[in-house]
Design a protein around this motif. Structure first.
Motif, short mmCIF file in Angstrom:
data_model
loop_
_atom_site.label_atom_id
_atom_site.label_comp_id
_atom_site.label_asym_id
_atom_site.label_seq_id
_atom_site.Cartn_x
_atom_site.Cartn_y
_atom_site.Cartn_z
N ILE A 77 83.15 50.36 9.54
CA ILE A 77 82.59 49.49 10.58
C ILE A 77 83.27 49.73 11.92
O ILE A 77 82.60 49.82 12.97
N GLU A 78 84.58 49.85 11.91
CA GLU A 78 85.31 50.13 13.15
C GLU A 78 84.89 51.48 13.74
O GLU A 78 84.75 51.63 14.96
N LEU A 79 84.70 52.46 12.87
CA LEU A 79 84.27 53.78 13.32
C LEU A 79 82.87 53.72 13.92
O LEU A 79 82.61 54.32 14.97
N ALA A 80 81.96 53.01 13.26
CA ALA A 80 80.59 52.88 13.78
C ALA A 80 80.58 52.19 15.14
O ALA A 80 79.82 52.59 16.04
N LYS A 81 81.42 51.18 15.30
CA LYS A 81 81.51 50.49 16.59
C LYS A 81 82.01 51.44 17.67
O LYS A 81 81.48 51.45 18.80
N LYS A 82 83.02 52.24 17.36
CA LYS A 82 83.53 53.22 18.33
C LYS A 82 82.44 54.21 18.72
O LYS A 82 82.28 54.56 19.89
N ASN A 83 81.66 54.65 17.73
CA ASN A 83 80.61 55.62 18.01
C ASN A 83 79.49 55.01 18.85
O ASN A 83 78.90 55.69 19.69
N SER A 84 79.21 53.72 18.64
CA SER A 84 78.20 53.06 19.48
C SER A 84 78.67 52.99 20.93
O SER A 84 77.88 53.15 21.87
N GLU A 85 79.96 52.78 21.13
CA GLU A 85 80.53 52.76 22.48
C GLU A 85 80.54 54.15 23.10
O GLU A 85 80.24 54.31 24.29
N LEU A 86 80.88 55.16 22.29
CA LEU A 86 80.88 56.53 22.78
C LEU A 86 79.51 56.93 23.33
O LEU A 86 79.42 57.72 24.28
N ASN A 87 78.45 56.38 22.75
CA ASN A 87 77.10 56.75 23.12
C ASN A 87 76.38 55.70 23.97
O ASN A 87 75.17 55.77 24.17
N SER A 88 77.16 54.71 24.45
CA SER A 88 76.64 53.66 25.35
C SER A 88 75.51 52.85 24.71
O SER A 88 74.54 52.48 25.38
N PHE A 89 75.63 52.58 23.40
CA PHE A 89 74.63 51.78 22.69
C PHE A 89 75.18 50.44 22.22
O PHE A 89 74.50 49.71 21.50
N ALA A 90 76.41 50.10 22.58
CA ALA A 90 77.07 48.92 22.02
C ALA A 90 76.30 47.63 22.26
O ALA A 90 76.38 46.70 21.45
N ASN A 91 75.54 47.56 23.34
CA ASN A 91 74.78 46.34 23.65
C ASN A 91 73.46 46.27 22.91
O ASN A 91 72.73 45.27 23.03
N ALA A 133 71.78 54.79 12.47
CA ALA A 133 71.49 53.73 13.44
C ALA A 133 71.50 54.27 14.87
O ALA A 133 70.61 53.96 15.68
N LEU A 134 72.49 55.09 15.20
CA LEU A 134 72.61 55.61 16.56
C LEU A 134 71.50 56.60 16.88
O LEU A 134 71.01 56.67 18.01
N ASN A 135 71.07 57.37 15.88
CA ASN A 135 69.91 58.24 16.10
C ASN A 135 68.64 57.43 16.35
O ASN A 135 67.83 57.78 17.20
N ALA A 136 68.49 56.33 15.61
CA ALA A 136 67.33 55.46 15.85
C ALA A 136 67.35 54.90 17.27
O ALA A 136 66.32 54.85 17.95
N LEU A 137 68.51 54.50 17.74
CA LEU A 137 68.64 53.98 19.10
C LEU A 137 68.35 55.07 20.13
O LEU A 137 67.74 54.80 21.18
N LYS A 138 68.79 56.28 19.85
CA LYS A 138 68.48 57.41 20.74
C LYS A 138 66.97 57.57 20.88
O LYS A 138 66.47 57.93 21.96
N TYR A 139 66.25 57.29 19.80
CA TYR A 139 64.79 57.42 19.82
C TYR A 139 64.09 56.09 20.10
O TYR A 139 63.01 55.81 19.61
#
Length: 390
Positions: free
Chosen positions: A251-265, A230-236
């Protein structure tokens, strides 16, 4: 002096063709119930075939380490590990996180090592490797000088070798979590409690491959774990991504990773059963432009193959129902017992049931840090098909 085991007459073809495994039923005579150790293997006429690790518990009695007459000691493992490291440096220049040792694929059956920057996660799958693990750790420390080494020995296959399952810090220190970089994205990894060794390196290049299909898309990442697809798709430049996993920790880990990469929104991660979620969005007519299916192995043994194929058919059917016309399906299987041909046939059946026409765009597999040893089909396990829907 090493014990010598002989093959029955007519049982050497697989070994001659490159396989490293010798089954107990292929051995001649009443081989002794010795402890896990290194043995010489000969054919029925006494011709030298190789030196390997003997297991008194498993149906795979011997895993060959070499076809030369050489000492299996510190020098042997130093050379094999250095060779593996040089390959990874060529494959991923400048990167520091990947699978370093892929068991048979690196001619070290029974040993898996994943490198996470300054830390190593080691999985030992055979009794003989278990017996020499301190030597392995010594060599890894000599070559790589890691801050810490984790023994991630919680896999069920250890039971077949009569080995206990456990996770522990074997050398140095290991923090509760570390952060690695892949494709300019950051991911938090729990080396002690995470799935597998903490991250799925085998999908590395497949995650990058979705760059061609992500722009402007609404994305669904099913069995998302850490959210890497998902995060790679958002990067692209995907417009939005939804990740689904049945594990609250994932799920908690994925949420943390979305925040780490500024994609949470631009994304959300939902704890749900994948089959139930897909059926529910199908009923609600919710659609996506890009759907990724990366399930755990449905067929861990040949005995459950038919049941596994029904699962693959159903999950792909429900995904296709949720895919927009012109959308792209990325569908994977990490079950060795499901061949590429059988998997593709299952997808075809699902597309027929869904009333969709599909074009196969890419036929992909595991990342090259999980090398496939010719003659050992078990080393080729990951299938990743990218298809376009009409």
């Amino acid at each position: 002096m090493l014990e010598t085991l002989k093959l029955k007459k007519g049982k050497g073809n697989r070994v001659f063709n490159g396989h490293l495994w010798i089954y107990r039923s292929e051995l001649e005579g009443a081989h002794p119930a010795i402890k896990p150790t290194t043995v010489i293997v000969e054919n029925h006429n006494g011709r030298f075939l190789g030196i390997g690790d003997y297991s008194p518990s498993s149906q795979i009695a011997v895993r060959l380490l070499t076809r030369k007459k050489e000492v299996i000691g510190r020098k042997f493992f130093r050379e094999r590990i250095k060779t593996a490291l040089e390959l990874r440096k060529k494959l991923f220049p400048g990167e520091d996180s990947y699978r370093l040792i892929h068991s048979e694929g690196d001619l070290l059956p029974g040993l898996i090592v994943d490198k996470y920057g300054d830390y190593l996660s080691v999985q030992i799958l055979t009794g003989a490797m278990e017996a020499r693990k301190e030597l392995i750790f010594d060599v890894l420390e000599e070559i790589l000088k890691p801050e810490g080494i984790v023994e991630k020995n919680d896999v069920a296959t250890r039971k077949l070798e009569g080995l206990e399952q456990f996770v522990r810090v074997a050398r140095g220190r290991v923090p509760e979590s570390i952060t690695i970089s892949e494709n300019d994205l950051r991911f938090e990894v729990d080396l002690l409690k995470g799935e597998k060794s903490g991250f799925y390196f085998d999908q590395k290049l497949n995650r990058i491959a979705i760059s061609r299909y992500s722009d402007g898309c609404r994305v669904l990442d099913v069995f998302c774990y850490s959210g890497a697809f998902a995060l790679n798709a958002l990067k692209y430049n995907a417009s939005y991504a939804v990740g689904i996993d049945s594990s609250e920790k994932a799920i908690e880990l994925a949420k943390k990773n979305s925040e780490l990469n500024s994609f949470a929104n631009r994304c959300e991660f939902i704890k749900a059963n994948a089959f139930n979620y897909l059926r529910s969005i199908s009923r609600k007519q919710q659609k996506f432009d890009l759907i990724i299916l990366d399930p755990p192995p449905f067929a861990k043994s040949r005995n459950v193959l038919n049941r596994a194929l029904r699962g693959y058919r159903e999950i792909n059917l429900q995904a296709l129902k949720a895919l927009n016309p012109g959308g792209v399906l990325v569908t994977c299987s990490c079950s060795h017992h499901v061949s590429p041909q059988i998997f593709l046939k299952t997808i075809m059946e699902a597309s027929k049931d869904a009333g969709k026409r599909m074009v196969l765009l890419e036929r992909r597999g595991q990342s090259p840090d999980h090398p496939v040893l010719l003659g050992v089909p078990e080393t080729e396990y990951l299938k990743c098909f990218i298809l376009k829907c009409f």
